[in-house]
Design an enzyme around this catalytic site. Structure first.
Site, mmCIF file in Angstrom:
data_model
loop_
_atom_site.group_PDB
_atom_site.id
_atom_site.type_symbol
_atom_site.label_atom_id
_atom_site.label_comp_id
_atom_site.label_asym_id
_atom_site.label_seq_id
_atom_site.Cartn_x
_atom_site.Cartn_y
_atom_site.Cartn_z
ATOM 1 N N LYS A 10 -1.181 4.920 1.907
ATOM 2 C CA LYS A 10 -0.373 4.195 1.958
ATOM 3 C C LYS A 10 -0.257 4.090 3.707
ATOM 4 C CE LYS A 10 3.700 7.326 1.421
ATOM 5 N NZ LYS A 10 5.065 7.197 0.799
ATOM 6 N N SER B 113 -1.206 -13.476 0.894
ATOM 7 C CA SER B 113 -1.866 -12.111 0.926
ATOM 8 C C SER B 113 -1.202 -11.452 2.318
ATOM 9 C CB SER B 113 -3.486 -12.161 1.760
ATOM 10 O OG SER B 113 -3.941 -12.959 2.441
ATOM 11 N N TYR C 53 -3.434 -8.942 -1.808
ATOM 12 C CA TYR C 53 -4.425 -8.450 -0.985
ATOM 13 C C TYR C 53 -4.252 -8.394 0.332
ATOM 14 C CZ TYR C 53 -6.324 -13.289 -0.563
ATOM 15 O OH TYR C 53 -5.936 -14.050 -0.250
#
Length: 129
Positions: free
Chosen positions: A9, A25, A58
């Site tokens: 993360k 995205s 994404y």
């Protein structure tokens, strides 16, 4: 049996912009992607700390050391410049793989410059198995 756990993360990065008229995205500074081990086009979950929005999209690479974190396409409606985000990836692990599992956490400053990369090695996880 496979288990899904946090792989990496980028914690509390700052949203620097949004582009509604884009295919979709989240653009992320390549330096941060590399530090977190996130690949271009990899699925990410994004959490907006400011408004509680959670969504999946994404990642695409923004220029290295640019500090850019930008929402694109429909996701651009889920945050405004200055919001703090957490960007996460997950992976499936076998019990054997969990023995050497360590999530990667990338910490940044207010301008999305890399401050620290942490590798959590929480042995409590192994004690649960």
């Amino acid at each position: 049996m496979q288990r899904s756990l946090l792989l990496s993360k980028i914690h509390r990065c700052t949203l620097t912009g949004s582009h509604l008229d884009y295919v979709g995205s989240i653009s992320i500074d390549k330096t941060l992607l590399d530090a977190a081990g996130i690949l271009p086009y990899e699925q990410v979950q994004v959490v907006n700390i400011a408004n509680g929005e959670r969504f999946i999209t994404y990642a695409i690479a923004a220029p290295e050391n640019s500090g850019a974190v930008e929402l694109n396409g429909a996701a651009a409606r889920l945050g405004i410049k200055g919001d703090r985000l957490i960007i996460m990836t997950y992976a499936q692990f076998s019990p054997e793989e969990l023995k050497t599992y360590h999530p990667t956490v990338v910490l940044v400053d207010g301008e999305n410059r890399l401050v620290e990369v942490r590798r959590y090695d929480d042995l409590q996880l192994l004690q649960l198995m």
